[in-house]
Design an enzyme around this catalytic site. Structure first.
Site, mmCIF file in Angstrom:
data_model
loop_
_atom_site.group_PDB
_atom_site.id
_atom_site.type_symbol
_atom_site.label_atom_id
_atom_site.label_comp_id
_atom_site.label_asym_id
_atom_site.label_seq_id
_atom_site.Cartn_x
_atom_site.Cartn_y
_atom_site.Cartn_z
ATOM 1 N N CYS A 1 0.845 -1.211 0.000
ATOM 2 C CA CYS A 1 0.000 0.000 0.000
ATOM 3 C C CYS A 1 0.873 1.251 0.000
ATOM 4 O O CYS A 1 1.534 1.565 0.990
ATOM 5 C CB CYS A 1 -0.913 -0.062 1.223
ATOM 6 S SG CYS A 1 -1.616 1.485 1.771
ATOM 7 N N CYS B 1 0.160 3.960 2.558
ATOM 8 C CA CYS B 1 0.569 3.532 3.906
ATOM 9 C C CYS B 1 2.009 3.934 4.175
ATOM 10 O O CYS B 1 2.359 4.332 5.284
ATOM 11 C CB CYS B 1 0.437 2.014 4.049
ATOM 12 S SG CYS B 1 -1.258 1.425 3.965
#
Ligand code: ZN
Length: 143
Positions: free
Chosen positions: A64, A67
């Site tokens: 991700c 993230c």
């Protein structure tokens, strides 16, 4: 029960402290007794549920991109709120039961938890100042 621990360098004196991930209360530096910034990477629910401090959970995954953007802010929050917050990074791929319990729909997602109950959450990568404000307001709302 977990035997895991994390090495935390004290920002005040530089001493390296080995802190159990399920330590009771808030961990002080063994040398200068300042509060340590507490950042734990775990898949163990006990690290969250057994905490006396409010827990900031960073639900993330290695694939991700956003993230990764939010990770330095989360780390900084651990320092800013040393002694007031336990910061726990949870890889949602490795901890599906925690992820399910939190109701994670998309990541990055941040949750504030006390005694196993979510009392605030925010989704998506936000700049540090916004995250800081969110934590401050959420903690204030509980006292
Ligand atoms: Zn110290």
């Amino acid at each position: 029960m977990t035997q895991s621990s994390t090495i935390i360098a004290c920002p005040s004196c530089g001493a390296k402290n080995r802190v159990s991930d399920t330590a009771a209360g808030r961990p002080p530096c063994a040398k200068c007794h300042d509060d340590l910034p507490w950042l734990v990477d775990t898949t163990d629910p006990e690290v969250i549920d057994g905490s006396a401090l409010p827990v900031l959970i960073d639900a993330w995954a290695p694939w991700c991109g956003p993230c990764r953007m939010v990770a330095p802010s989360v780390e900084r929050l651990a320092g800013t709120f040393a002694g007031r917050l336990k910061v726990v990074k949870v890889n949602v791929d490795d901890a599906p039961s925690i992820s399910r319990r939190l109701g994670v729909q998309s990541i990055p997602a941040l949750f504030l938890v006390q005694d196993g109950e979510v009392f605030s959450s925010t989704v998506g990568a936000a700049p540090y100042d916004r995250l800081h404000g969110w934590v401050e307001r959420s903690l204030a709302g509980r006292s």
